[in-house]
Motif scaffolding. Structure first.
Motif, PDB file in Angstrom:
ATOM      1  N   GLY A 404       0.809  -1.211   0.000  1.00 27.33           N
ATOM      2  CA  GLY A 404       0.000   0.000   0.000  1.00 27.33           C
ATOM      3  C   GLY A 404       0.839   1.255   0.000  1.00 27.33           C
ATOM      4  N   SER A 405       0.564   2.169   0.935  1.00 27.27           N
ATOM      5  CA  SER A 405       1.252   3.453   0.962  1.00 27.27           C
ATOM      6  C   SER A 405       2.694   3.347   1.423  1.00 27.27           C
ATOM      7  CB  SER A 405       0.492   4.426   1.865  1.00 27.27           C
ATOM      8  OG  SER A 405       0.415   3.926   3.180  1.00 27.27           O
ATOM      9  N   ALA A 406       3.120   2.183   1.878  1.00 26.66           N
ATOM     10  CA  ALA A 406       4.534   1.997   2.232  1.00 26.66           C
ATOM     11  C   ALA A 406       5.403   1.864   0.982  1.00 26.66           C
ATOM     12  CB  ALA A 406       4.707   0.764   3.107  1.00 26.66           C
ATOM     13  N   ALA A 407       4.786   1.551  -0.146  1.00 32.70           N
ATOM     14  CA  ALA A 407       5.515   1.456  -1.407  1.00 32.70           C
ATOM     15  C   ALA A 407       5.583   2.825  -2.056  1.00 32.70           C
ATOM     16  CB  ALA A 407       4.827   0.469  -2.338  1.00 32.70           C
ATOM     17  N   SER A 408       6.562   3.009  -2.926  1.00 32.15           N
ATOM     18  CA  SER A 408       6.658   4.280  -3.647  1.00 32.15           C
ATOM     19  C   SER A 408       7.102   4.014  -5.074  1.00 32.15           C
ATOM     20  CB  SER A 408       7.631   5.228  -2.947  1.00 32.15           C
ATOM     21  OG  SER A 408       8.909   4.644  -2.799  1.00 32.15           O
ATOM     22  N   PHE A 409       6.685   4.930  -5.961  1.00 30.75           N
ATOM     23  CA  PHE A 409       6.996   4.862  -7.381  1.00 30.75           C
ATOM     24  C   PHE A 409       7.597   6.194  -7.809  1.00 30.75           C
ATOM     25  CE2 PHE A 409       3.471   2.057  -6.506  1.00 30.75           C
ATOM     26  CZ  PHE A 409       3.736   0.910  -7.241  1.00 30.75           C
ATOM     27  N   ASP A 410       8.168   6.222  -9.004  1.00 30.65           N
ATOM     28  CA  ASP A 410       8.675   7.467  -9.562  1.00 30.65           C
ATOM     29  C   ASP A 410       8.192   7.580 -11.003  1.00 30.65           C
ATOM     30  OD1 ASP A 410       9.960   9.764 -10.168  1.00 30.65           O
ATOM     31  OD2 ASP A 410      11.964   9.097  -9.616  1.00 30.65           O
ATOM     32  N   SER A 411       7.075   8.256 -11.154  1.00 35.68           N
ATOM     33  CA  SER A 411       6.446   8.451 -12.462  1.00 35.68           C
ATOM     34  C   SER A 411       6.070   7.129 -13.129  1.00 35.68           C
ATOM     35  CB  SER A 411       7.348   9.258 -13.394  1.00 35.68           C
ATOM     36  OG  SER A 411       7.662  10.495 -12.837  1.00 35.68           O
ATOM     37  N   PRO A 412       5.220   6.327 -12.475  1.00 36.56           N
ATOM     38  CA  PRO A 412       4.764   5.089 -13.111  1.00 36.56           C
ATOM     39  C   PRO A 412       4.011   5.401 -14.391  1.00 36.56           C
ATOM     40  CG  PRO A 412       3.373   5.617 -11.234  1.00 36.56           C
ATOM     41  CD  PRO A 412       4.500   6.601 -11.223  1.00 36.56           C
TER      42      PRO A 412
END
Length: 628
Positions: A404-412
């Motif tokens: 959930g919000s523990a994951a992060s992306f960079d411009s998926p």
């Protein structure tokens, strides 16, 4: 008189990105809805309208829009342009908020000069009654600001915040010289003012350098050939550019241009149109300091002149600020560390930037840098190389696996569903492939290594991608990825994370049909599987749809004509596209394509090659420019 501050834009770094604007600006994923749409299209259940429930599945949102002090102010992603007025005020093109912001450099206080916030557009008017989609900015030294939009040049009278249109026509792209609304631009980013009534624009998709007389609105082409890309020195139309981006003027009759695709700095003599390369080597990226052709840049972006014989460049791909001594050609790094990104204040190489773009110089030894990913404004004292954050709070994307919000992306960018409970994402700026368990929101990395761009085949973290966009599943355990800036199509085995190159050759752009490495693409953007062993590719910069046989890597052109944009319906090469970006298969023999710069949805019948327009009207007013 205050010197011109010439800036640049996104990095498009490409074309056909309008459909992903929210995802890029905020690094957020509306994955459930996207997956449902993808699945619906691929299995051919188009006769029924599914009921979607929109929920937040994974990732963290960032960005914002708020006036206030340095600590409370918020900017959107992609601060494309900057201009300094010589009296303590800096102006920023806050692209994703559709505004021009004013920053008091002494205090960091931010206010909105033009635009309502959250609404780009082309409406003339004053203050929040006007709408704007600003890229480059230039100041004339006498109270007037000029803004480059993709297809128009806008004028802003600072005292009243009144916005008018000088040249071009909103929603109408083209390469025509002319006066006022009769002129056409194909995608402007950088803008510079010469102190004598003329603006100079980097018409990036032209790719040309255009001159605009601000008194009459007359537009002419100074250098480059409309519709022809290359990196050739020469005079006027004997010269060629490949993605000119930022523009700076030295007030002595010369322009300086960052050329993102070729990693060079070019000089243009205004009186003659003569173009020369003064730093970097065409087609060779890197971060080396050195003299002229020995130095290397990596997708240079913003550029500004200091009035003392030096240029400063935001070296976007290296996350650094570079200095170019014009007389000697000597290139040095002022701040940041090549390949290391973040928002860290410090001195010289201890400081970190996150995709620096907009640059402005205040003639007192201070550089101001707007950052694309973080949405902050940085201050660089040139003499000491000290970097501090002047306004905004970094809201960085990331690459963390988690739930959930523990994951992060960079411009998926792209997303696909495998039919067995897993979503796969082309995490564009992280240059990797991520997996999301649809039932739990757990995110893991399948292939590639965050922050490490490259082209290597291999397993898992040993593989490398270069800003991949499109992704599709064959529902049999294999993914196909449009590795956009490698100009290749990659294959990923989901069970093992093994990555191989199916078609195209790394770094070799073109439009050649053939098998495997003999084929050529130019920034492939979207991919789709037809369920019958073929992969279809939206080959954005070629304006075509390509077909790849998954078993052999054989590539053919299904529709469109390479290098010839347009909007015509027709069969095969008679059909025309303009930077097609997304593509989906209905599983019944038809493809649906987001024709980004035409602002339309097109249908391609694979058996006949027949292209028709399903929705939208090419070139209609309100057709918004799809940024990078």
């Amino acid at each position: 008189m205050p010197r011109t501050q010439c800036v640049s834009a996104e990095r498009n770094y490409d074309s056909g990105q309008g459909t992903n604007r929210v995802a890029r600006a905020g690094s957020r994923l509306l994955l459930v809805a996207a997956a449902a749409v993808s699945l619906w299209a691929q299995v051919g259940a188009m006769a029924q309208t599914p009921a979607f429930t929109f929920t937040h599945l994974a990732g963290n949102a960032n960005g914002g829009f708020k006036d206030g002090t340095s600590e409370t102010a918020r900017f959107g992603g992609f601060l494309f342009g900057a201009a300094y007025d010589g009296a303590g005020r800096l102006y920023l093109a806050d692209l994703y908020n559709g505004t021009i912001r004013e920053v008091r450099t002494a205090t960091g206080e931010v206010r909105t000069l033009v635009g309502p916030g959250g609404e780009g557009g082309s409406r003339d008017g004053a203050g929040s009654a006007a709408s704007i989609y600003p890229m480059g900015l230039a100041y004339d030294g006498a109270g007037t600001l000029y803004a480059a939009e993709p297809y128009t040049i806008r004028k802003v009278t600072i005292a009243t915040a009144e916005v008018t249109t000088v040249a071009g026509l909103a929603g109408q792209s083209g390469l025509d010289d002319g006066t006022g609304s009769a002129a056409r631009f194909s995608g402007i980013y950088g803008l510079a003012y010469d102190g004598a009534g003329h603006l100079f624009a980097a018409d990036s998709y032209g790719p040309t350098i255009r001159r605009i007389d601000v008194r009459t609105g007359e537009v002419s082409t100074l250098a480059g050939v409309p519709g022809e890309r290359g990196t050739v020195d020469g005079i006027g139309n004997a010269a060629l550019f490949d993605w000119p981006f930022g523009v700076a003027c030295d007030r002595m009759g010369n322009l300086y241009v960052t050329e993102g695709n070729q990693h060079t700095i070019r000089k243009v003599v205004i009186a003659t149109g003569e173009v020369t390369t003064i730093a970097g080597s065409a087609g060779e990226s890197g971060s080396a300091d050195g003299t002229a052709g020995v130095a290397r840049f990596y997708a240079p972006d913003g550029i500004t002149y200091d009035g003392e014989g030096n240029l400063y460049v935001s070296d976007w791909g290296n996350h650094t600020i570079r200095k170019v001594n014009i007389a000697s050609g000597e290139v040095s790094t002022v701040a940041g560390l090549a390949g290391a990104w973040g928002v860290i204040d410090g001195t010289g190489s201890t400081a970190r930037f996150s995709d620096p773009q907009a640059l402005a110089y205040d003639a007192a030894g201070i550089l101001y840098a707007g950052e694309a990913s973080a949405g902050v404004l940085r201050k660089v004292v040139v003499a000491t190389r000290e970097v501090t954050t002047l306004a905004g709070v970094a809201a960085l994307p990331g690459s963390a696996d988690g739930i959930g919000s523990a994951a992060s992306f960079d411009s998926p960018w792209g997303i696909t569903y495998d039919g067995a409970g897993e979503l796969f994402v082309a995490d564009w700026r992280n240059s990797n492939i991520r997996k999301i368990a649809a039932s739990t929101g757990e995110v893991t990395t399948v292939a590639g290594l965050a922050g490490e761009w490259g082209s290597a085949d291999g397993v898992g973290a040993a593989a490398r991608f270069f800003l991949p966009k499109g992704i599709a599943s064959d529902r049999g355990g294999t993914l196909f990825v449009a590795d956009t800036y490698n100009h290749t199509i990659r294959r990923v085995v989901t069970a093992t994370g093994e990555v191989t190159t199916l078609a195209g050759t790394v770094g070799r752009r073109g439009s050649v049909d053939g098998t495997g490495g003999a084929a050529r693409f130019s920034r492939p953007s979207g991919v789709a599987c037809d369920g019958a062993g073929s992969v279809y590719v939206a080959d954005a910069n070629n304006h075509t749809i390509r077909k790849v046989v998954a078993a052999t890597g054989e590539v053919t052109t299904a529709a469109g004509l390479a290098g010839v944009p347009g909007s015509q319906d027709g069969a095969g090469s008679e059909g025309r596209f303009y930077n097609p970006s997304g593509i989906a298969s209905d599983g019944l023999g038809s493809l649906y394509i987001t024709d980004a710069w035409n602002c339309t949805i097109r249908k391609l019948v694979t058996a006949t090659g027949e292209v028709t327009t399903v929705a939208g009207l090419a070139g209609a007013p309100g057709c918004d420019f799809p940024e990078s």
